[in-house]
Design an enzyme around this catalytic site. Structure first.
Site, PDB file in Angstrom:
ATOM      1  N   LYS A  91     -13.022 -17.447 -12.371  1.00 36.19           N
ATOM      2  CA  LYS A  91     -13.127 -17.533 -10.911  1.00 36.19           C
ATOM      3  C   LYS A  91     -11.930 -16.827 -10.280  1.00 36.19           C
ATOM      4  CE  LYS A  91     -16.780 -19.708 -11.151  1.00 36.19           C
ATOM      5  NZ  LYS A  91     -18.007 -19.103 -10.695  1.00 36.19           N
ATOM      6  N   LYS A 203     -20.826  -6.169  -2.652  1.00 37.92           N
ATOM      7  CA  LYS A 203     -21.111  -7.478  -3.243  1.00 37.92           C
ATOM      8  C   LYS A 203     -20.566  -8.584  -2.339  1.00 37.92           C
ATOM      9  CE  LYS A 203     -22.605 -10.207  -6.591  1.00 37.92           C
ATOM     10  NZ  LYS A 203     -21.966 -10.725  -7.765  1.00 37.92           N
ATOM     11  N   ASN A 207     -22.207 -12.068  -1.155  1.00 37.57           N
ATOM     12  CA  ASN A 207     -21.618 -13.359  -1.545  1.00 37.57           C
ATOM     13  C   ASN A 207     -21.215 -14.191  -0.333  1.00 37.57           C
ATOM     14  OD1 ASN A 207     -20.209 -11.794  -4.388  1.00 37.57           O
ATOM     15  ND2 ASN A 207     -21.739 -13.401  -4.462  1.00 37.57           N
ATOM     16  N   SER A 273     -26.146 -20.664  -6.793  1.00 34.55           N
ATOM     17  CA  SER A 273     -25.043 -19.710  -6.638  1.00 34.55           C
ATOM     18  C   SER A 273     -23.804 -20.231  -7.351  1.00 34.55           C
ATOM     19  CB  SER A 273     -24.733 -19.476  -5.164  1.00 34.55           C
ATOM     20  OG  SER A 273     -23.987 -20.567  -4.654  1.00 34.55           O
ATOM     21  N   SER A 274     -22.892 -19.312  -7.642  1.00 36.63           N
ATOM     22  CA  SER A 274     -21.681 -19.709  -8.373  1.00 36.63           C
ATOM     23  C   SER A 274     -20.865 -20.719  -7.554  1.00 36.63           C
ATOM     24  CB  SER A 274     -20.847 -18.477  -8.717  1.00 36.63           C
ATOM     25  OG  SER A 274     -20.631 -17.694  -7.565  1.00 36.63           O
TER      26      SER A 274
HETATM   27  O1  KPL Z   1     -23.287 -13.408  -7.063  1.00 43.79           O
HETATM   28  C1  KPL Z   1     -23.947 -14.400  -6.843  1.00 43.79           C
HETATM   29  C2  KPL Z   1     -23.281 -15.691  -7.103  1.00 43.79           C
HETATM   30  O2  KPL Z   1     -23.937 -16.726  -7.210  1.00 43.79           O
HETATM   31  O3  KPL Z   1     -22.053 -15.666  -7.206  1.00 43.79           O
HETATM   32  C3  KPL Z   1     -25.335 -14.296  -6.265  1.00 43.79           C
HETATM   33  C4  KPL Z   1     -25.692 -12.823  -6.097  1.00 43.79           C
HETATM   34  C5  KPL Z   1     -25.399 -14.962  -4.925  1.00 43.79           C
HETATM   35  C6  KPL Z   1     -26.384 -14.838  -7.190  1.00 43.79           C
HETATM   36  O4  KPL Z   1     -26.416 -16.225  -7.233  1.00 43.79           O
END
Ligand code: KPL
Length: 346
Positions: A91, A203, A207, A273-274
């Site tokens: 992370k 990105k 996000n 999502s993360s």
């Molecule tokens: O990158 C992502 C994440 O969850 O960090 C996405 C593209 C939103 C996919 O879940």
């Protein structure tokens, strides 16, 4: 299929791989690479490390198949073996520490040519940290459109397949080409671009739109396009970030940031999502490096980012208080209250 090892020798960046991180993306990449290379995952999540080292990594694929692949795993990354390719998949708040681990791993590599630490993380600032710690000639940036989440110790659901983009800068392009060929050989679709900054912002736009809202509402990505108020907030977060990127002089590869965010929500509909995964397990989220980064860059170039500001303040104890629109804040609270009264189990 040609074996990319011939390009760099078995000890070069086409040889053994250390993956820093043991989350969903780290496991997915490790599992694919383990079909061709010796892979060690290194992280501090002890339960996960134990499972991975004992049972390997299991990936549940989008088509219902599942694979289990043998990997090594260590819970003290300082003890990871030397290797010329280090994937940085921790992370964003842990990048500084991971960069030091990466430097040690690259320095211990038996390869005669310099290795590479490749960041495949979300958020702004990771490449700069890697460059400072391992050196510009050994730091590389990619972003991935793969989507995956952890469903249990050592088990990952691969929710959507997407390309991984690599920024081919002159300092690292020769070795990164070997990595691109290795990724392609193990079934990770890969694309090249010349511009790391635009890549990272492309990105970031996605996000900042999807991650904080899915985390706050406790829903999978696809749910954001189904609820009109969530969809509106998501689109506005993406549009604010795209306006900041344009003010920074970047040309994003999509004409409409809101449409692009919706497209990614649909393509990764079943994924958690993360940031939702982090929040659910009580881990520090990347919100300072995502929403916070958009707000701070917006301030520098004079672009207002009230929705990102709201999401940042709602998720980070350290976010400075800045102006948010009362109507947006009310709308978000209503959505959150509804989540609390109708908990989502997916
Ligand atoms: O990158 C992502 C994440 O969850 O960090 C996405 C593209 C939103 C996919 O879940």
């Amino acid at each position: 299929m040609t074996d990319p090892a011939h390009l760099a020798g078995p000890t070069g960046v086409g040889g053994d791989v250390v993956v820093l991180g043991t989350g969903a993306m780290a496991c997915l990449f490790a599992s694919r690479l383990a079909t061709r290379r010796r892979v060690t995952l290194a992280g501090t999540w002890r339960e996960q490390v134990e499972h991975l080292d004992r049972d390997g990594v299991e990936v549940l694929e989008p088509d219902g198949r599942s694979t289990r692949r043998r990997v090594s795993a260590v819970d003290d990354p300082r003890r990871a073996p030397g290797a010329a390719l280090v994937l940085v998949q921790v992370k964003a708040p842990a990048t500084e520490r991971a960069a030091l681990w990466a430097r040690g791993i690259l320095d211990r590599s038996p390869a005669k040519t310099p290795g590479l630490a490749l960041s495949l993380q979300n958020g702004l600032g990771n490449l700069e940290i890697l460059e400072r710690v391992v050196g510009v000639g050994r730091a590389a940036q990619g972003v991935t459109e793969q989507a995956a989440h952890v469903v249990g110790p050592g088990v990952v659901r691969h929710a959507a397949d997407g390309p991984t983009w690599l920024a081919m800068r002159p300092e690292t392009a020769d070795r990164l080409e070997t990595v691109a060929e290795l990724f392609e050989a193990v079934g990770l679709p890969t694309r090249r671009t010349g511009d790391a900054r635009t890549l990272i912002w492309s990105k970031l736009v996605i996000n900042c739109a999807i991650n904080p809202l899915t985390a706050l509402l406790g829903v999978p990505n696809g749910a954001l396009v189904e609820e009109p108020r969530a969809r509106r907030l998501m689109r506005r977060a993406a549009e604010e970030a795209a306006t900041v990127a344009r003010a920074l002089g970047l040309e994003l590869p999509f004409p409409d940031a809101g449409d692009r965010a919706e497209e990614v929500c649909r393509a990764t509909a079943g994924n958690r999502s993360s940031m939702l995964q982090d929040l659910s397990r009580g881990a520090t989220t990347e919100v300072d490096f995502i929403s916070g980064a958009v707000v701070e860059h917006g301030r520098r170039v004079g672009v207002a980012t009230p929705v990102n500001e709201l999401l940042w303040q709602r998720l980070s104890a350290t976010a400075p208080s800045g102006p948010v629109a009362a109507e947006d804040a009310r709308e978000l609270e209503t959505l959150i209250e509804r989540r609390d009264s109708e908990p989502c189990t997916s």
